[in-house]
Design a protein around this motif. Sequence first.
Motif, PDB file in Angstrom:
ATOM      1  N   PRO A  35      18.036   6.508   3.789  1.00  0.00           N
ATOM      2  CA  PRO A  35      16.827   6.029   4.487  1.00  0.00           C
ATOM      3  C   PRO A  35      15.578   6.197   3.629  1.00  0.00           C
ATOM      4  O   PRO A  35      15.409   7.215   2.954  1.00  0.00           O
ATOM      5  CB  PRO A  35      16.786   6.922   5.736  1.00  0.00           C
ATOM      6  N   ALA A  36      14.721   5.190   3.664  1.00  0.00           N
ATOM      7  CA  ALA A  36      13.537   5.159   2.785  1.00  0.00           C
ATOM      8  C   ALA A  36      12.419   6.016   3.363  1.00  0.00           C
ATOM      9  O   ALA A  36      11.371   5.511   3.776  1.00  0.00           O
ATOM     10  CB  ALA A  36      13.076   3.721   2.588  1.00  0.00           C
ATOM     11  N   ARG A  37      12.642   7.319   3.394  1.00  0.00           N
ATOM     12  CA  ARG A  37      11.681   8.254   3.964  1.00  0.00           C
ATOM     13  C   ARG A  37      11.671   9.545   3.132  1.00  0.00           C
ATOM     14  O   ARG A  37      12.663   9.900   2.503  1.00  0.00           O
ATOM     15  CB  ARG A  37      12.046   8.620   5.408  1.00  0.00           C
ATOM     16  N   PHE A  38      10.530  10.244   3.164  1.00  0.00           N
ATOM     17  CA  PHE A  38      10.460  11.569   2.581  1.00  0.00           C
ATOM     18  C   PHE A  38       9.705  12.472   3.545  1.00  0.00           C
ATOM     19  O   PHE A  38       9.108  12.011   4.522  1.00  0.00           O
ATOM     20  CB  PHE A  38       9.802  11.551   1.192  1.00  0.00           C
ATOM     21  N   HIS A  39       9.741  13.772   3.287  1.00  0.00           N
ATOM     22  CA  HIS A  39       9.102  14.751   4.157  1.00  0.00           C
ATOM     23  C   HIS A  39       8.246  15.694   3.323  1.00  0.00           C
ATOM     24  O   HIS A  39       8.603  16.036   2.191  1.00  0.00           O
ATOM     25  CB  HIS A  39      10.140  15.622   4.870  1.00  0.00           C
ATOM     26  N   ALA A  40       7.126  16.118   3.873  1.00  0.00           N
ATOM     27  CA  ALA A  40       6.444  17.298   3.348  1.00  0.00           C
ATOM     28  C   ALA A  40       7.226  18.513   3.841  1.00  0.00           C
ATOM     29  O   ALA A  40       7.697  18.526   4.988  1.00  0.00           O
ATOM     30  CB  ALA A  40       5.007  17.357   3.845  1.00  0.00           C
ATOM     31  N   LEU A  78       0.825  -1.194   0.000  1.00  0.00           N
ATOM     32  CA  LEU A  78       0.000   0.000   0.000  1.00  0.00           C
ATOM     33  C   LEU A  78       0.864   1.251   0.000  1.00  0.00           C
ATOM     34  O   LEU A  78       2.037   1.211   0.402  1.00  0.00           O
ATOM     35  CB  LEU A  78      -0.898   0.025   1.245  1.00  0.00           C
ATOM     36  N   SER A  79       0.275   2.355  -0.423  1.00  0.00           N
ATOM     37  CA  SER A  79       0.915   3.649  -0.233  1.00  0.00           C
ATOM     38  C   SER A  79       0.772   4.032   1.244  1.00  0.00           C
ATOM     39  O   SER A  79      -0.048   3.453   1.966  1.00  0.00           O
ATOM     40  CB  SER A  79       0.244   4.707  -1.106  1.00  0.00           C
ATOM     41  N   PRO A  80       1.540   5.011   1.728  1.00  0.00           N
ATOM     42  CA  PRO A  80       1.381   5.432   3.131  1.00  0.00           C
ATOM     43  C   PRO A  80      -0.039   5.865   3.464  1.00  0.00           C
ATOM     44  O   PRO A  80      -0.585   5.499   4.513  1.00  0.00           O
ATOM     45  CB  PRO A  80       2.369   6.596   3.259  1.00  0.00           C
ATOM     46  N   SER A  81      -0.665   6.650   2.582  1.00  0.00           N
ATOM     47  CA  SER A  81      -2.019   7.115   2.863  1.00  0.00           C
ATOM     48  C   SER A  81      -3.018   5.972   2.792  1.00  0.00           C
ATOM     49  O   SER A  81      -4.005   5.943   3.543  1.00  0.00           O
ATOM     50  CB  SER A  81      -2.419   8.231   1.890  1.00  0.00           C
ATOM     51  N   ALA A  82      -2.790   5.004   1.907  1.00  0.00           N
ATOM     52  CA  ALA A  82      -3.683   3.844   1.836  1.00  0.00           C
ATOM     53  C   ALA A  82      -3.548   2.984   3.085  1.00  0.00           C
ATOM     54  O   ALA A  82      -4.540   2.439   3.580  1.00  0.00           O
ATOM     55  CB  ALA A  82      -3.388   3.017   0.588  1.00  0.00           C
ATOM     56  N   VAL A 120       0.168  31.246   0.919  1.00  0.00           N
ATOM     57  CA  VAL A 120       0.920  29.998   0.796  1.00  0.00           C
ATOM     58  C   VAL A 120       0.298  29.144  -0.310  1.00  0.00           C
ATOM     59  O   VAL A 120      -0.922  28.956  -0.359  1.00  0.00           O
ATOM     60  CB  VAL A 120       0.914  29.218   2.130  1.00  0.00           C
ATOM     61  N   ALA A 121       1.144  28.625  -1.188  1.00  0.00           N
ATOM     62  CA  ALA A 121       0.701  27.748  -2.273  1.00  0.00           C
ATOM     63  C   ALA A 121       0.560  26.319  -1.755  1.00  0.00           C
ATOM     64  O   ALA A 121       1.459  25.804  -1.078  1.00  0.00           O
ATOM     65  CB  ALA A 121       1.692  27.783  -3.429  1.00  0.00           C
ATOM     66  N   VAL A 122      -0.572  25.686  -2.077  1.00  0.00           N
ATOM     67  CA  VAL A 122      -0.838  24.308  -1.651  1.00  0.00           C
ATOM     68  C   VAL A 122      -1.280  23.491  -2.860  1.00  0.00           C
ATOM     69  O   VAL A 122      -1.668  24.033  -3.892  1.00  0.00           O
ATOM     70  CB  VAL A 122      -1.922  24.254  -0.554  1.00  0.00           C
ATOM     71  N   GLY A 123      -1.249  22.161  -2.698  1.00  0.00           N
ATOM     72  CA  GLY A 123      -1.750  21.279  -3.735  1.00  0.00           C
ATOM     73  C   GLY A 123      -3.245  21.067  -3.586  1.00  0.00           C
ATOM     74  O   GLY A 123      -3.910  21.700  -2.751  1.00  0.00           O
ATOM     75  N   GLY A 124      -3.796  20.164  -4.404  1.00  0.00           N
ATOM     76  CA  GLY A 124      -5.202  19.824  -4.292  1.00  0.00           C
ATOM     77  C   GLY A 124      -5.512  19.171  -2.961  1.00  0.00           C
ATOM     78  O   GLY A 124      -4.607  18.663  -2.277  1.00  0.00           O
ATOM     79  N   THR A 125      -6.765  19.148  -2.598  1.00  0.00           N
ATOM     80  CA  THR A 125      -7.138  18.682  -1.266  1.00  0.00           C
ATOM     81  C   THR A 125      -6.859  17.201  -1.036  1.00  0.00           C
ATOM     82  O   THR A 125      -6.869  16.750   0.116  1.00  0.00           O
ATOM     83  CB  THR A 125      -8.626  18.959  -1.005  1.00  0.00           C
ATOM     84  N   GLN A 126      -6.618  16.423  -2.079  1.00  0.00           N
ATOM     85  CA  GLN A 126      -6.272  15.015  -1.910  1.00  0.00           C
ATOM     86  C   GLN A 126      -4.761  14.777  -1.962  1.00  0.00           C
ATOM     87  O   GLN A 126      -4.308  13.635  -1.811  1.00  0.00           O
ATOM     88  CB  GLN A 126      -6.968  14.169  -2.984  1.00  0.00           C
ATOM     89  N   SER A 127      -3.985  15.833  -2.173  1.00  0.00           N
ATOM     90  CA  SER A 127      -2.531  15.692  -2.228  1.00  0.00           C
ATOM     91  C   SER A 127      -1.993  15.351  -0.841  1.00  0.00           C
ATOM     92  O   SER A 127      -2.294  16.033   0.138  1.00  0.00           O
ATOM     93  CB  SER A 127      -1.906  16.995  -2.732  1.00  0.00           C
ATOM     94  N   VAL A 128      -1.187  14.307  -0.756  1.00  0.00           N
ATOM     95  CA  VAL A 128      -0.668  13.869   0.543  1.00  0.00           C
ATOM     96  C   VAL A 128       0.395  14.840   1.048  1.00  0.00           C
ATOM     97  O   VAL A 128       0.267  15.423   2.123  1.00  0.00           O
ATOM     98  CB  VAL A 128      -0.100  12.439   0.446  1.00  0.00           C
ATOM     99  N   ALA A 129       1.472  15.029   0.275  1.00  0.00           N
ATOM    100  CA  ALA A 129       2.562  15.896   0.729  1.00  0.00           C
ATOM    101  C   ALA A 129       2.280  17.370   0.485  1.00  0.00           C
ATOM    102  O   ALA A 129       2.873  18.230   1.140  1.00  0.00           O
ATOM    103  CB  ALA A 129       3.870  15.506   0.034  1.00  0.00           C
ATOM    104  N   GLY A 130       1.367  17.672  -0.451  1.00  0.00           N
ATOM    105  CA  GLY A 130       1.119  19.070  -0.796  1.00  0.00           C
ATOM    106  C   GLY A 130      -0.059  19.692  -0.080  1.00  0.00           C
ATOM    107  O   GLY A 130      -0.329  20.893  -0.244  1.00  0.00           O
ATOM    108  N   TYR A 131      -0.761  18.891   0.741  1.00  0.00           N
ATOM    109  CA  TYR A 131      -1.930  19.436   1.432  1.00  0.00           C
ATOM    110  C   TYR A 131      -2.212  18.717   2.749  1.00  0.00           C
ATOM    111  O   TYR A 131      -2.070  19.288   3.825  1.00  0.00           O
ATOM    112  CB  TYR A 131      -3.153  19.361   0.516  1.00  0.00           C
ATOM    113  N   ARG A 132      -2.595  17.455   2.687  1.00  0.00           N
ATOM    114  CA  ARG A 132      -3.115  16.775   3.869  1.00  0.00           C
ATOM    115  C   ARG A 132      -2.064  16.624   4.984  1.00  0.00           C
ATOM    116  O   ARG A 132      -2.313  16.994   6.136  1.00  0.00           O
ATOM    117  CB  ARG A 132      -3.678  15.403   3.478  1.00  0.00           C
ATOM    118  N   VAL A 133      -0.916  16.056   4.654  1.00  0.00           N
ATOM    119  CA  VAL A 133       0.105  15.854   5.687  1.00  0.00           C
ATOM    120  C   VAL A 133       0.606  17.169   6.273  1.00  0.00           C
ATOM    121  O   VAL A 133       0.670  17.327   7.497  1.00  0.00           O
ATOM    122  CB  VAL A 133       1.266  14.996   5.139  1.00  0.00           C
ATOM    123  N   PRO A 134       0.980  18.152   5.451  1.00  0.00           N
ATOM    124  CA  PRO A 134       1.486  19.389   6.064  1.00  0.00           C
ATOM    125  C   PRO A 134       0.446  20.141   6.887  1.00  0.00           C
ATOM    126  O   PRO A 134       0.763  20.640   7.966  1.00  0.00           O
ATOM    127  CB  PRO A 134       1.977  20.218   4.873  1.00  0.00           C
TER     128      PRO A 134
END
Length: 283
Positions: A88-93, A61-65, A115-129
């Motif tokens: 290390p197998a990690r990324f950050h918003a 699965l993806s992290p969000s899944a 502040v510029a953001v992604g679409g509301t379903q974007s994991v790193a560009g909206y939800r996580v941050p």
Amino acid sequence: MPDRLRLGVIVAADDETRERVEPFRLALEEIADLPVDLFLMDTMADAVEAIAGGRIDYVRLSPSAYAAAYRLCDCVEPLVTAGPDDFPARFHAVLVARRGEDGSVALEDLKGTRVAVGGTQSVAGYRVPLANLAADGVNARSYFSTLVEVQDPLDGLRAVLDGRVQAALGWSTLAGEAKNGYTAGTLNEYYVSGAPGFKNLEIVWRSPPIPYSAHTLRKDLPDALKRRVRAGLMDMRREAPDAYLAIEPDLPGGFEPVVHADYRPVLITYDTAYSALLDPAAQ
């Protein structure tokens, strides 16, 4: 021990999925010392419902899944994640802003700015941050004057440099050389593009690290089997590289172990405390 292990794989647009993942299925049979049955899923959502509903035992699965599956039932756990390289197998918003005249900028300097953001379903560009900023005590909707949706993270950086916004959300590995925009992510893409202004950009906030993927098993499987599968997966890139690349073609760096807590930056996006913050109707 179960009589068989049920492996779910997401087809997406790949009509040759069954043939492609066969080396992995065979390797998993050897690792688990059990017959492995393959179940093909059309979408990530189908895979989430299948493992939460007990119709499969194992799925990538993806992290969000993974967070979504855990939200449906406390019946899943991650074993390993894969990475793109030997870091290390990690990324950050990340939140990126333009450096001030004195050569630095801090999150406090951005209060009341755009502040510029992604679409509301974007994991790193909206939800996580947004959720993790809130966990740090910063409600993005009240702290910043406006959240401006942009086409993609690179457009967000261009908007920062041309003054349309004062900061933008993106993602980064934060591994390797900062002067090159790190090994991968929004800053690296901008650096590689050769566009002007890269040296004027600075990261002012970062989320906790997020694994790239979640090789997930049903929690009710025997612990001895889970330990056996984790150990076999950890050795797979070295001992069976064809099997490894069959399941992780885009992340060739190998597996490393993970636990449920490693996905907390994504898990909290499903916390009801942040529902109003993340709800598009609140914009």
